[in-house]
Design a protein around this motif. Sequence first.
Motif, PDB file in Angstrom:
ATOM      1  N   TYR A  10       0.858  -1.180   0.000  1.00 36.11           N
ATOM      2  CA  TYR A  10       0.000   0.000   0.000  1.00 36.11           C
ATOM      3  C   TYR A  10       0.897   1.234   0.000  1.00 36.11           C
ATOM      4  N   ILE A  12       0.502   5.656  -0.313  1.00 33.65           N
ATOM      5  CA  ILE A  12      -0.174   6.925  -0.563  1.00 33.65           C
ATOM      6  C   ILE A  12       0.918   7.963  -0.761  1.00 33.65           C
ATOM      7  N   THR A  13       0.838   8.691  -1.855  1.00 36.15           N
ATOM      8  CA  THR A  13       1.864   9.677  -2.154  1.00 36.15           C
ATOM      9  C   THR A  13       1.210  10.936  -2.737  1.00 36.15           C
ATOM     10  N   THR A  86      -3.531   6.536  -9.816  1.00 36.81           N
ATOM     11  CA  THR A  86      -4.109   5.843  -8.673  1.00 36.81           C
ATOM     12  C   THR A  86      -4.760   4.569  -9.177  1.00 36.81           C
ATOM     13  N   ARG A 109      -1.495  -1.335  -3.885  1.00 40.99           N
ATOM     14  CA  ARG A 109      -2.544  -0.318  -4.052  1.00 40.99           C
ATOM     15  C   ARG A 109      -1.920   1.053  -3.883  1.00 40.99           C
ATOM     16  N   LEU A 110      -1.935   1.820  -4.966  1.00 41.63           N
ATOM     17  CA  LEU A 110      -1.301   3.131  -4.999  1.00 41.63           C
ATOM     18  C   LEU A 110      -2.349   4.224  -5.066  1.00 41.63           C
ATOM     19  N   THR A 111      -2.222   5.189  -4.194  1.00 42.06           N
ATOM     20  CA  THR A 111      -3.072   6.381  -4.229  1.00 42.06           C
ATOM     21  C   THR A 111      -2.176   7.597  -4.405  1.00 42.06           C
ATOM     22  N   VAL A 112      -2.473   8.391  -5.438  1.00 42.42           N
ATOM     23  CA  VAL A 112      -1.711   9.617  -5.703  1.00 42.42           C
ATOM     24  C   VAL A 112      -2.641  10.806  -5.447  1.00 42.42           C
ATOM     25  N   LEU A 113      -2.286  11.621  -4.477  1.00 42.34           N
ATOM     26  CA  LEU A 113      -3.134  12.762  -4.100  1.00 42.34           C
ATOM     27  C   LEU A 113      -2.753  14.028  -4.857  1.00 42.34           C
TER      28      LEU A 113
END
Lengths: 113, 113
Positions: A10, A12-13, A86, A109-113
Motif C-alpha cells: 500500500y 499513498i503519495t 491511482t 494499491r497506490l493512491t496519488v493525491l
Amino acid sequence: EAQVTQNPRYLITVTGKKLTVTCSQNMNHEYMSWYRQDPGLGLRQIYYSMNVEVTDKGDVPEGYKVSRKEKRNFPLILESPSPNQTSLYFCASSFLSATDTQYFGPGTRLTVL
Amino acid sequence: AQSVTQLGSHVSVSEGALVLLRCNYSSSVPPYLFWYVQYPNQGLQLLLKYTSAATLVKGINGFEAEFKKSETSFHLTKPSAHMSDAAEYFCAVSESGYNKLIFGAGTRLAVHP
C-alpha cells in the motif's frame, strides 16, 4: 515457496513525488510484466520484459518506466506520479512468454493525491 | 488486434446452480486463452488454459471451458456453484509470437444461499 513478491503493498503519495514499486520472483522465469487494474477495465499491461535488459511497452505505458537488470527483479518506476495513476498494480512472471501461465504478485494499491 | 469481451460485469447464482461466465475473443491466429480468478484482496491465479490440444479444458475447482472457434468463444462453466466460488473472473488471450496478454474487463460472481 515459489512466489512473486511486491513492495510496498500500500502506498499513498503526492503528485510529482517519484516512487518505485519493487517486484521479485524466485522461479527463474524469463518473462515478467506489470499490470494496472481499474474497475470496469480489467487488467491492462503497462510493460513487459522477455529477458534481462529486454523490455517493451504494453498497452498503457505512459507515465511509467521499468528496468530489468537482474532476472529476478522488475521494478516499476513512476517518476512524476499523477492522480490518474491511482490504481491497483500487479506484477506477474512466467516461464518464457505471455502464452505461459502467469504467476501474479499480491498487488500494490497506490493512491496519488 | 487482439481483444477480449466478457459479457456481464456481474453474475449472481444460487448455491448449487450452474455457473456460466461468457468470454468472446478476437484473434487473427490460433489463440492461447486463459481464465484467471481473483479472490478478494488477492492476486490472480490460473483456473485453466487453452493451448489447442483439446477444445474442452478442465481446470481447478470443478471449472471447465470450451473453445468454440466458429463462435470465437471460450465460456467458463461449473455445474454446481459453491459459496467459495464468489470472486472476480478474468478471461485473457495471447498468441504465439505476440508478447502481450490481453485481459477482459472481468465478471464478478456472487453466490447466494
